[in-house]
Motif scaffolding. Sequence first.
Motif, PDB file in Angstrom:
ATOM      1  N   UNK A   7      -5.681 -16.704 -31.878  1.00 48.84           N
ATOM      2  CA  UNK A   7      -6.200 -15.851 -30.802  1.00 48.84           C
ATOM      3  C   UNK A   7      -6.684 -14.515 -31.353  1.00 48.84           C
ATOM      4  N   UNK A   8      -7.803 -14.069 -30.848  1.00 45.60           N
ATOM      5  CA  UNK A   8      -8.331 -12.738 -31.155  1.00 45.60           C
ATOM      6  C   UNK A   8      -7.674 -11.776 -30.175  1.00 45.60           C
ATOM      7  N   UNK A   9      -6.865 -10.845 -30.694  1.00 48.31           N
ATOM      8  CA  UNK A   9      -6.051 -10.005 -29.824  1.00 48.31           C
ATOM      9  C   UNK A   9      -6.858  -9.183 -28.829  1.00 48.31           C
ATOM     10  N   UNK A  10      -7.995  -8.655 -29.247  1.00 51.37           N
ATOM     11  CA  UNK A  10      -8.800  -7.843 -28.330  1.00 51.37           C
ATOM     12  C   UNK A  10      -9.293  -8.644 -27.142  1.00 51.37           C
ATOM     13  N   UNK A  11      -9.847  -9.817 -27.406  1.00 52.69           N
ATOM     14  CA  UNK A  11     -10.339 -10.681 -26.326  1.00 52.69           C
ATOM     15  C   UNK A  11      -9.184 -11.189 -25.470  1.00 52.69           C
ATOM     16  N   UNK A  12      -8.087 -11.526 -26.114  1.00 51.50           N
ATOM     17  CA  UNK A  12      -6.913 -11.999 -25.392  1.00 51.50           C
ATOM     18  C   UNK A  12      -6.419 -10.932 -24.415  1.00 51.50           C
ATOM     19  N   UNK A  13      -6.352  -9.684 -24.856  1.00 53.17           N
ATOM     20  CA  UNK A  13      -5.879  -8.609 -23.976  1.00 53.17           C
ATOM     21  C   UNK A  13      -6.824  -8.393 -22.791  1.00 53.17           C
ATOM     22  N   UNK A  14      -8.123  -8.556 -23.007  1.00 56.45           N
ATOM     23  CA  UNK A  14      -9.067  -8.458 -21.880  1.00 56.45           C
ATOM     24  C   UNK A  14      -8.795  -9.547 -20.850  1.00 56.45           C
ATOM     25  N   UNK A  15      -8.591 -10.768 -21.327  1.00 54.66           N
ATOM     26  CA  UNK A  15      -8.295 -11.878 -20.422  1.00 54.66           C
ATOM     27  C   UNK A  15      -6.977 -11.662 -19.699  1.00 54.66           C
ATOM     28  N   UNK A  16      -5.976 -11.143 -20.410  1.00 57.42           N
ATOM     29  CA  UNK A  16      -4.673 -10.873 -19.792  1.00 57.42           C
ATOM     30  C   UNK A  16      -4.811  -9.797 -18.719  1.00 57.42           C
ATOM     31  N   UNK A  17      -5.561  -8.743 -19.002  1.00 58.41           N
ATOM     32  CA  UNK A  17      -5.743  -7.671 -18.004  1.00 58.41           C
ATOM     33  C   UNK A  17      -6.423  -8.203 -16.745  1.00 58.41           C
ATOM     34  N   UNK A  18      -7.368  -9.117 -16.920  1.00 57.06           N
ATOM     35  CA  UNK A  18      -8.041  -9.712 -15.761  1.00 57.06           C
ATOM     36  C   UNK A  18      -7.045 -10.535 -14.938  1.00 57.06           C
ATOM     37  N   UNK A  19      -6.205 -11.318 -15.615  1.00 61.03           N
ATOM     38  CA  UNK A  19      -5.194 -12.119 -14.916  1.00 61.03           C
ATOM     39  C   UNK A  19      -4.181 -11.224 -14.212  1.00 61.03           C
ATOM     40  N   UNK A  20      -3.769 -10.142 -14.862  1.00 59.19           N
ATOM     41  CA  UNK A  20      -2.824  -9.198 -14.253  1.00 59.19           C
ATOM     42  C   UNK A  20      -3.436  -8.606 -12.979  1.00 59.19           C
ATOM     43  N   UNK A  21      -4.718  -8.266 -13.018  1.00 59.88           N
ATOM     44  CA  UNK A  21      -5.392  -7.741 -11.829  1.00 59.88           C
ATOM     45  C   UNK A  21      -5.373  -8.737 -10.675  1.00 59.88           C
ATOM     46  N   UNK A  22      -5.621 -10.012 -10.974  1.00 66.67           N
ATOM     47  CA  UNK A  22      -5.586 -11.044  -9.929  1.00 66.67           C
ATOM     48  C   UNK A  22      -4.180 -11.211  -9.368  1.00 66.67           C
ATOM     49  N   UNK A  23      -3.195 -11.185 -10.244  1.00 66.81           N
ATOM     50  CA  UNK A  23      -1.799 -11.343  -9.792  1.00 66.81           C
ATOM     51  C   UNK A  23      -1.368 -10.148  -8.950  1.00 66.81           C
ATOM     52  N   UNK A  24      -1.692  -8.942  -9.394  1.00 68.68           N
ATOM     53  CA  UNK A  24      -1.325  -7.747  -8.620  1.00 68.68           C
ATOM     54  C   UNK A  24      -1.949  -7.761  -7.238  1.00 68.68           C
ATOM     55  N   UNK A  25      -3.167  -8.271  -7.121  1.00 69.09           N
ATOM     56  CA  UNK A  25      -3.836  -8.336  -5.815  1.00 69.09           C
ATOM     57  C   UNK A  25      -3.060  -9.251  -4.857  1.00 69.09           C
ATOM     58  N   UNK A  26      -2.459 -10.309  -5.382  1.00 70.75           N
ATOM     59  CA  UNK A  26      -1.675 -11.229  -4.557  1.00 70.75           C
ATOM     60  C   UNK A  26      -0.308 -10.621  -4.231  1.00 70.75           C
ATOM     61  N   UNK A  27       0.288  -9.941  -5.191  1.00 70.04           N
ATOM     62  CA  UNK A  27       1.618  -9.356  -4.986  1.00 70.04           C
ATOM     63  C   UNK A  27       1.600  -8.217  -3.986  1.00 70.04           C
ATOM     64  N   UNK A  28       0.495  -7.489  -3.912  1.00 67.85           N
ATOM     65  CA  UNK A  28       0.442  -6.313  -3.008  1.00 67.85           C
ATOM     66  C   UNK A  28       0.009  -6.652  -1.636  1.00 67.85           C
TER      67      UNK A  28
END
Length: 121
Positions: free
Chosen positions: A100-121
């Motif tokens: 895994x390329x850490x920079x790209x991986x972190x971008x994908x993780x941040x996008x997933x975190x945003x989707x999850x936070x939208x559901x949690x709130x």
Amino acid sequence: MGASTIGGILQSFVSSTSDVQGAALVSPDGLPLASSLPGTMDEERTSAMSAAMLSLGERIGKELARGSVEKILVEGADGYGILIGCGDDAVLLVLASQSAKQGLLMLDIKRAVGEIKAVLN
């Protein structure tokens, strides 16, 4: 909380993100909220270890005067384990391959975190 919605987000994240092998959303006290983990992994044990690692990481961050912990990265010979907060009530664990390329991986993780936070709130 929409557990089935979050489960769908995690499944989509794992299946569509290169080099991601699994993901789990865990409560701060170590309970599994939703997951898409490899079949060989025990969801409850993985969740408990993730919460313990986060707790220890926060204590280390405080002791070393590094402020609040943004993420915890465990790098092993076979890949990465990354813990990142999803608000006050959940932590996302991501398992990724060594390639895994850490920079790209972190971008994908941040996008997933945003989707999850939208559901949690």
